[in-house]
Design an enzyme around this catalytic site. Structure first.
Site, short mmCIF file in Angstrom:
data_model
loop_
_atom_site.label_atom_id
_atom_site.label_comp_id
_atom_site.label_asym_id
_atom_site.label_seq_id
_atom_site.Cartn_x
_atom_site.Cartn_y
_atom_site.Cartn_z
N ASP A 37 -18.71 -66.96 -27.05
CA ASP A 37 -16.57 -66.27 -27.44
C ASP A 37 -16.69 -65.41 -27.79
O ASP A 37 -15.81 -64.24 -27.84
CB ASP A 37 -16.28 -66.92 -28.50
CG ASP A 37 -17.11 -67.22 -29.76
OD1 ASP A 37 -17.73 -65.88 -29.92
OD2 ASP A 37 -17.45 -68.09 -30.73
N ARG A 93 -10.70 -37.74 -32.42
CA ARG A 93 -9.44 -37.00 -31.29
C ARG A 93 -8.16 -37.65 -32.03
O ARG A 93 -6.86 -36.44 -32.28
CB ARG A 93 -9.50 -37.26 -29.91
CG ARG A 93 -10.99 -36.29 -29.22
CD ARG A 93 -10.57 -36.18 -27.81
NE ARG A 93 -11.47 -37.83 -27.54
CZ ARG A 93 -11.69 -38.04 -26.56
NH1 ARG A 93 -11.27 -37.22 -25.45
NH2 ARG A 93 -11.99 -38.62 -25.92
N GLN A 94 -8.21 -38.48 -32.63
CA GLN A 94 -7.22 -39.17 -32.85
C GLN A 94 -6.94 -38.46 -34.35
O GLN A 94 -6.62 -39.85 -35.21
CB GLN A 94 -6.27 -41.00 -32.39
CG GLN A 94 -5.34 -41.53 -32.92
CD GLN A 94 -3.99 -41.15 -31.98
OE1 GLN A 94 -3.98 -40.18 -31.07
NE2 GLN A 94 -2.97 -41.33 -32.74
N HIS A 126 -15.44 -33.89 -33.06
CA HIS A 126 -14.11 -32.74 -33.12
C HIS A 126 -13.08 -32.91 -34.09
O HIS A 126 -12.51 -34.05 -34.21
CB HIS A 126 -13.60 -33.37 -31.72
CG HIS A 126 -12.22 -33.42 -31.14
ND1 HIS A 126 -12.57 -32.38 -30.13
CD2 HIS A 126 -10.54 -33.00 -31.60
CE1 HIS A 126 -11.22 -32.10 -29.36
NE2 HIS A 126 -10.71 -31.98 -30.57
N ASP A 170 -9.38 -24.80 -24.12
CA ASP A 170 -8.82 -25.09 -24.49
C ASP A 170 -8.51 -23.90 -26.38
O ASP A 170 -10.16 -23.40 -26.18
CB ASP A 170 -7.70 -26.21 -25.05
CG ASP A 170 -9.21 -27.12 -25.27
OD1 ASP A 170 -9.96 -26.69 -26.38
OD2 ASP A 170 -8.77 -27.83 -24.70
N LYS A 193 -4.27 -24.76 -22.99
CA LYS A 193 -3.87 -26.34 -21.89
C LYS A 193 -3.08 -26.94 -21.96
O LYS A 193 -2.46 -26.73 -22.97
CB LYS A 193 -5.44 -26.89 -22.61
CG LYS A 193 -5.65 -28.88 -22.39
CD LYS A 193 -7.08 -28.95 -21.81
CE LYS A 193 -7.40 -29.83 -23.04
NZ LYS A 193 -8.73 -30.36 -23.35
N ASP A 220 -17.27 -27.79 -23.37
CA ASP A 220 -16.21 -28.36 -24.11
C ASP A 220 -17.10 -29.28 -24.82
O ASP A 220 -18.38 -29.50 -24.80
CB ASP A 220 -15.48 -29.31 -23.71
CG ASP A 220 -14.21 -29.25 -23.88
OD1 ASP A 220 -13.88 -28.89 -24.79
OD2 ASP A 220 -13.29 -29.47 -23.07
C1 R5P Z 1 -9.59 -32.05 -26.30
O1 R5P Z 1 -9.74 -31.64 -27.09
C2 R5P Z 1 -11.31 -31.90 -25.99
O2 R5P Z 1 -12.28 -31.07 -26.74
C3 R5P Z 1 -11.76 -32.36 -24.25
O3 R5P Z 1 -11.39 -30.58 -24.19
C4 R5P Z 1 -10.89 -33.58 -24.20
O4 R5P Z 1 -11.63 -34.41 -25.07
C5 R5P Z 1 -12.12 -33.21 -22.31
O5 R5P Z 1 -10.84 -35.25 -22.31
P1 R5P Z 1 -10.65 -35.05 -20.63
O6 R5P Z 1 -12.36 -34.95 -19.75
O7 R5P Z 1 -10.54 -36.35 -20.22
O8 R5P Z 1 -9.96 -33.84 -19.97
#
Ligand code: R5P
Length: 298
Positions: A37, A93-94, A126, A170, A193, A220
């Site tokens: 389950d 990120r959220q 992040h 960004d 960005k 990144d």
């Molecule tokens: C966003 O603020 C992070 O630093 C990355 O740039 C982002 O999570 C990248 O996501 P994706 O590959 O979906 O564009």
């Protein structure tokens, strides 16, 4: 004397083995049985005074439940200290409700982990609207390590140096990009960005970085859908970069995205071991072991 042991789940076995050899002991596996389950039964193989649990939190939903159950098993068995090593920490990120009715996942997940662990160790979390990992985990110990040194060391071995332009997609990436450029003695620049959808990303770069004819290292913290990095790589190709390499801390993307990035003009993608992935080339075991040694001495 306090006993200390290192544990992991099946998905973290490779990273935990590397960390274990840096710390001088073997990683033991926590067993997770999934019932028909979908519920999980978690069994820890032993209970020390201090349990260090290594668990990369990519594709996190089931892993969070398994961690919560493992923490329960350790506490019931009498463990006094639980340390989570999550080199990739999910849901960061959220960090606010962007639209009415949304959860603030960063806070909800940190509350769950704080209820289970005494210390969390992560890498390149992040952090955007909060300035330190302490704000994410106010009630427990928390360390956010930087991968920049390990990435710089690897990039230098591959020939990057003062000719290189280290490029972030960004403004948020300036924290990683500036340190990495500093380690390499290189120049850096960041773009602006505009995200219109998961894969629909446009990046404007300043005119000043002298990209044409120079090596570019696009950096990144996370590559997920690949939209951000694809847009950055294409822009650098258009500007005539001599070579383009991509370095990412947390590789959350699949094979198809990897192929698109290479097709767009990157000659290699290098990722750290924070998430088990086919592009892993940069080990984090050294920096993790350094901050975990104090657990062995206490
Ligand atoms: C966003 O603020 C992070 O630093 C990355 O740039 C982002 O999570 C990248 O996501 P994706 O590959 O979906 O564009």
């Amino acid at each position: 004397m306090t006993s200390v042991a290192l544990y992991t789940f099946a998905h973290g076995a490779a990273g935990a083995a590397e960390l274990g050899s840096a710390l001088g002991f073997d990683a033991r596996q926590i067993d997770v049985h999934t019932f028909p389950d979908g519920e999980s039964l978690v069994r820890v193989p032993s209970v020390p005074d201090t349990a260090i649990v290594y668990c990369p939190l990519d594709r996190p939903n089931e892993k969070l439940i398994a961690l919560m159950l493992a923490a329960d098993a350790f506490r019931r068995g009498g463990a006094r200290r639980l340390v989570l090593v999550a080199p990739y920490l999910c849901y960061m990120r959220q960090d606010k409700a962007f639209h009415a009715g949304e959860a603030v996942s960063q806070q909800a997940v940190s509350r769950l982990l704080s209820a289970c662990f005494d210390r969390v160790v992560t890498v390149d979390a992040h952090l955007h609207r909060v300035s330190s990992i302490g704000e994410v985990f106010p009630g427990i110990e928390a360390d956010n390590l930087l991968a920049a040194k390990a990435i710089a060391h690897f990039a230098a071995e591959k020939g990057h140096g003062k000719q290189t332009i280290v490029l972030g997609p960004d403004e948020e990436s300036v924290q990683w990009v500036a340190q990495l450029a500093d380690e390499l003695g290189a120049r850096h620049a960041v773009g602006r960005k505009i995200r219109r959808g998961d894969q629909d990303v446009e990046i404007e770069f300043p005119d000043d970085p002298d990209v044409a004819g120079n090596p570019v290292l696009v950096v990144d913290d996370i590559v997920s859908s690949g939209g951000t990095i694809l847009s950055a790589v294409s822009a650098m190709k258009e500007r005539g970069a001599a070579t383009i390499h991509v370095a990412v801390t947390h590789a959350l993307f699949g094979k198809a995205v990897e192929e698109k990035i290479l097709f767009a003009g990157a000659s290699a993608i290098w990722s750290t071991t924070s998430v088990p992935h086919q592009t892993n080339t940069i080990s984090l075991a050294g920096i993790l072991a350094e901050v975990l040694r104090r657990e062995l001495n206490e």
